[in-house]
Design an enzyme around this catalytic site. Structure first.
Site, PDB file in Angstrom:
ATOM      1  CB  CYS A   1      -0.966   0.025   1.194  1.00 23.32           C
ATOM      2  SG  CYS A   1      -1.975  -1.429   1.416  1.00 23.32           S
TER       3      CYS A   1
ATOM      4  CG  ASP B   1      -6.148  -0.881  -5.848  1.00 20.26           C
ATOM      5  OD1 ASP B   1      -6.895  -0.003  -5.371  1.00 20.26           O
ATOM      6  OD2 ASP B   1      -4.998  -1.091  -5.425  1.00 20.26           O
TER       7      ASP B   1
ATOM      8  CG  HIS C   1      -5.476  -1.278  -2.145  1.00 19.18           C
ATOM      9  ND1 HIS C   1      -4.505  -0.726  -2.950  1.00 19.18           N
ATOM     10  CD2 HIS C   1      -5.123  -0.991  -0.871  1.00 19.18           C
ATOM     11  CE1 HIS C   1      -3.608  -0.118  -2.182  1.00 19.18           C
ATOM     12  NE2 HIS C   1      -3.961  -0.271  -0.935  1.00 19.18           N
TER      13      HIS C   1
END
Length: 294
Positions: free
Chosen positions: A172, A229, A261
C-alpha cells in the site's frame, strides 16, 4: 481547504471493500490481543502465523537524525552477513502483519527490518479509524522518510547485515515508499512494490510521485497490482510502466485479475490467497534475480 483528510488512492482502495459476513473474523478484543491494527477493519481469524524457529527476531532501536526510531527485525540464525531487506509498512503502523512478513523474509535467508518511520506521530497501531490516521501519515515528508530508511540500512549494516545485497518490499503506502526509495538510493539492488500508488494527491511534502520519478530510478522494481483495486486504476499502472520504459529503467509489472487493493494482506477481507501466493513467489524470484536473496 476542506476539513476532510486527504484521501490517497491506497486508502480509497482500502475503504471500498466488497460486503462480507462477520463469520471467520476475530472479535476486536482478540485482534488487539493478537497485535493487529483496528483501523484497517475486521481481522480475519485464519491469519498467517510465522514462527521464529531458526530465527532471531525482536525490537530494534535505530539511530535517526532526531533520536531513536523503533523497528522490528528478523534474521536467520547461524548466517553471517545475511542480505538486508527493508519492509515498508502500510499506513497502520508496525502491527502483527508487518512483523509476520518480516519473519517470512528471514525464513528466506534475509536480515529483514521493518522501521516504524511514523513513530514521531505516536503508535499508529492504537488508532482505530482511518480519518484520524490520514492526517498523521500524510504529514510525513518524503525527505524524512528517505532519511529514516537510510538510517535503517546503516543500522542493519552495524548489526552484521550485508548491505551490498540490499532490497526493499512494501505494501500500500509502503509500496509507494518502494518506488520513492528506488529513485533515491544508489545502494539498493532491487525493490518490490505491492499495490503502491503511482500517482500522489497534491502534497507539498511529497515533491514527486513514483510516475514523476521514473527517470530517476536507480534500482529495478517489480510492481504487483490488483486489477480490481478501486483506488489505483490499471491506467495509472500502465502509465508508470510506460514512463519507466521510456526512461529505459528495468521494471516489471504483474496485474492480478479480479484482485482488490490489499490482496496480500492475509489479516483483511481483501486477502486473495491465489494472488497473494503468486505475488510472494514473484517477489522471491525478483530478489533472487538481482542477487539480494541467495
Amino acid at each position: 481547504m476542506s476539513a476532510e483528510p486527504m484521501q490517497t488512492s491506497d486508502v480509497i482502495g482500502l475503504t471500498k471493500v466488497a460486503p462480507f459476513s462477520r463469520r471467520g473474523f476475530m472479535t476486536a478484543t482478540a485482534a488487539v490481543t493478537a497485535g493487529y491494527t483496528l483501523a484497517a477493519g475486521p481481522v480475519r481469524a485464519d491469519v498467517i502465523k510465522t514462527d521464529t524457529d531458526g530465527l532471531t527476531a525482536g525490537e530494534a532501536k535505530i539511530k535517526v537524525a532526531d533520536g531513536e526510531m523503533p523497528g522490528y527485525f528478523a534474521r536467520p540464525n547461524g548466517v553471517s552477513n545475511p542480505p538486508v531487506v527493508l519492509v515498508a509498512m502500510e499506513i497502520f503502523g508496525l502491527h502483527e502483519y508487518v512483523r509476520d512478513v518480516t519473519r517470512r523474509l528471514a525464513k528466506l535467508g534475509a536480515f529483514a527490518v521493518a522501521p516504524d518511520y511514523y513513530f514521531r506521530k505516536g503508535d499508529l497501531t492504537k488508532i482505530t479509524d482511518i480519518p484520524q490516521l490520514l492526517p498523521l501519515v500524510n504529514s510525513k515528508p518524503d525527505a524524512e522518510l528517505l532519511s529514516d530508511l537510510d538510517s535503517t540500512v546503516a543500522w542493519a549494516k552495524s548489526q552484521g547485515g550485508d548491505t551490498g545485497r540490499l532490497g526493499i518490499i512494501g505494501f500500500c503506502r509502503g509500496g509507494r515508499t518502494v518506488w520513492e526509495y528506488s529513485a533515491h538510493s544508489g545502494a539498493l539492488k532491487a525493490g518490490v512494490a505491492f499495490y503502491g500508488p503511482p500517482v500522489d494527491p497534491p502534497n507539498p511534502l511529497w515533491p514527486k510521485s513514483p510516475t514523476q520519478l521514473a527517470p530517476e530510478m536507480k534500482a529495478p522494481v517489480l510492481g504487483l497490482y490488483g486489477e480490481a483495486d478501486t483506488g489505483i486504476p490499471v491506467g495509472q499502472v500502465e502509465a508508470l510502466k510506460a514512463a519507466l520504459a521510456e526512461a529505459k529503467k528495468p521494471a516489471e509489472f504483474k496485474i492480478y485479475p479480479g484482485a482488490p487493493h490489499g490482496f496480500h494482506a492475509d489479516y483483511r477481507a481483501s486477502y486473495r490467497k491465489e494472488a497473494a501466493d503468486d505475488a510472494w513467489s514473484q517477489m522471491q524470484g525478483w530478489l533472487k534475480k538481482y542477487k539480494v536473496l541467495g
